[in-house]
Design an enzyme around this catalytic site. Structure first.
Site, PDB file in Angstrom:
ATOM      1  N   CYS A  26       0.830  -1.201   0.000  1.00 20.19           N
ATOM      2  CA  CYS A  26       0.000   0.000   0.000  1.00 20.19           C
ATOM      3  C   CYS A  26       0.867   1.254   0.000  1.00 20.19           C
ATOM      4  O   CYS A  26       2.058   1.222   0.278  1.00 20.19           O
ATOM      5  CB  CYS A  26      -0.893   0.042   1.250  1.00 20.19           C
ATOM      6  N   ASP A 431      18.915  37.965 -12.524  1.00 25.16           N
ATOM      7  CA  ASP A 431      17.645  38.193 -13.216  1.00 25.16           C
ATOM      8  C   ASP A 431      17.018  39.501 -12.751  1.00 25.16           C
ATOM      9  O   ASP A 431      16.977  39.801 -11.551  1.00 25.16           O
ATOM     10  CB  ASP A 431      16.697  37.023 -12.935  1.00 25.16           C
TER      11      ASP A 431
END
Length: 489
Positions: A26, A431
């Site tokens: 599971c 940037d």
């Protein structure tokens, strides 16, 4: 153990729990009654659990868990191999092809994967084929022989045996179980649910993709991001729509054997295998970033389905507006890309590969001469294999290869590392948007000083960049067709 007992979904995909008394495995968040600790066994992959003789739980469907974030965070040989297996390299080229791509011998690759993952490359690829088969069985009306072929099995018998072994149901029983209460699927169209770890902030993901969409290759239509896909055996068109607990994915493929690769690339595009809790917890330690993270937790890094394509677009976009970059890329796609038919929208072309672009005439690019030369040099290096941006690339080697090309500075290299290579620690301190946000937030504004401050954000600096960009009023920061919002300061 505590994750299983508390059914913590954050750990789905990190590991799998097998129960010796039932013979099933599971995901940690399985809604069933937790087993006794002495009956539990833990495995790092679904393939390892399957190889140990356990079948997938019919209730929690562990085979459909989000992918492990480890392969997005790491750049070692095992992580590179896992990314290549997910991209379908073993099914196409075998284990020897995988070994060649990562630069190791077949024996070394098998030994390292078995030691860390509990399963070798063939078992890992088999588990992926089983999941692909389940998708085709449950979402199409294809004959089982076509499903077996599309999922990559060498024979119908191997397909039947694998499905029964992994899911404890025959293919026909699996289809009948899934069909109850569901409408028949549209022929030729695959409708899937792409899971992710919550939380997820869709605004910058879909905002960025829509705002930078290349005409004819990408579009925003009816609340979904759509684009063409160039795949190993053919091509496709995908539509991705954010829903409450999953991403709705509608795929049309010319060759069903590309399904697994297409899904992997769509997950990469939207960064769906990330661990947002780990990322956000670390970034919140910075008192400047904490309010940004609290306002929009779960930000992802918008990435790409094709690293070579993004690299070309990054160079085209140097020092120009988003609109201009889209125009330049659209012209390339129209001139050199392969035309396609899109019955569901306005897509017209695949973005051209490096081999096609290597023949382009620089004079036809409406760019400064230095930029034209940078584009041509890049596409020729990609076509020759001098620059490797593929799924199994070494991030630092790829950076060095890019930096050696004329016209590609630190901003371009790190942008490609962030969005094409998938390095979660890529950082662009130079940037303009990052510098403006840093100054307004009271962070160091010079690249060197900001880099020193950002050392505390490692290894998640690419996610910090998303939060810094989000302080600006730009379409990349909001869902398409959503009005601007006030700046977050």
């Amino acid at each position: 153990m505590r994750a299983v007992q508390s059914k913590d979904a954050r750990f789905d995909g990190w590991f799998f729990t097998a129960v010796v008394t039932t013979g099933i495995y599971c995901r940690p968040s399985c809604p069933g009654v937790p087993p006794k600790p002495e009956n539990m066994r833990f495995y790092p992959t679904a393939a390892a659990a399957q190889q140990a003789g356990f079948r997938a739980c019919k209730r929690c469907r562990p085979d459909a868990s989000p992918g492990s974030p480890r392969w997005n965070e790491r750049a070692d040989v095992v992580a590179r191999a896992m990314r290549l297996i997910a991209d379908g390299v073993v099914d196409r080229d075998g284990v020897s092809g995988l070994a060649t791509r990562v630069g190791y011998s077949t024996r070394q690759i098998e030994r390292q994967l078995l030691a860390e993952m509990g399963a070798g490359p063939l078992a890992l690829a088999r588990a992926q084929r089983a999941q692909t088969a389940r998708i085709l069985i449950e979402t199409t009306s294809l004959t089982m022989s076509d499903v077996a072929h599309g999922a990559g099995f060498g024979s119908v018998r191997a397909f039947n045996d694998t499905v029964r072994e992994v899911f404890a149901l025959t293919p026909s029983e699996l289809r009948a179980r899934a069909a109850r209460g569901h409408q028949a699927a549209t022929p030729g169209v695959l409708s899937l649910r792409l899971p992710f770890r919550a939380p997820l902030c869709p605004a910058n993901l879909f905002g960025h993709l829509a705002a930078t969409a290349v005409p004819g290759v990408e579009e925003w239509r009816d609340g979904a991001y759509r684009r063409t896909l160039r795949l190993p055996r053919g091509h496709g068109v995908v539509a991705l729509r954010p829903e409450h607990d999953h991403i709705a994915c509608v795929l049309t493929l010319t060759d069903l054997r590309d399904l697994s690769t297409a899904i992997t690339r769509c997950r990469q595009l939207l960064d769906l295998d990330a661990d947002p809790v780990a990322v956000d917890d670390l970034l919140r330690r910075d008192p400047v970033l904490a309010p940004l993270v609290d306002k929009e937790p779960g930000r992802r890094v918008p990435r790409t389905v094709d690293a070579d394509e993004f690299a070309v677009r990054a160079v085209l976009g140097q020092q120009v507006s988003t609109a201009a970059a889209r125009t330049h890329a659209g012209r390339l796609a129209a001139a050199y890309g392969r035309p396609i038919t899109d019955l569901g929208g306005g897509l017209t072309h695949l973005f051209p590969d490096a081999a096609a672009l290597a023949e382009l005439d620089p004079a036809g690019l409406a760019l400064p001469r230095a930029r034209r030369e940078a584009v041509v040099t890049l596409v020729r290096a990609l076509a020759r294999g001098d620059v490797d941006l593929g799924a199994g690339n070494d991030w630092q080697r790829a950076r060095a290869q890019l930096a050696a090309l004329p016209g590609l500075g630190p901003w371009t290299v790190e942008t490609i590392a962030m969005r094409a290579l998938g390095d979660p620690d890529a950082f662009v301190p130079g940037d303009l948007g990052v510098r403006v946000a840093a100054r307004e937030l009271g962070l160091p504004a010079t690249p060197a000083a900001l880099s020193r401050h950002a050392a505390a954000w490692r290894p998640w600096r690419a996610y910090a960049v998303q939060h810094l960009w989000a302080t600006g009023d730009h379409p990349i920061n909001r869902m398409p067709d959503t009005p601007p919002t006030k700046r977050i300061l």
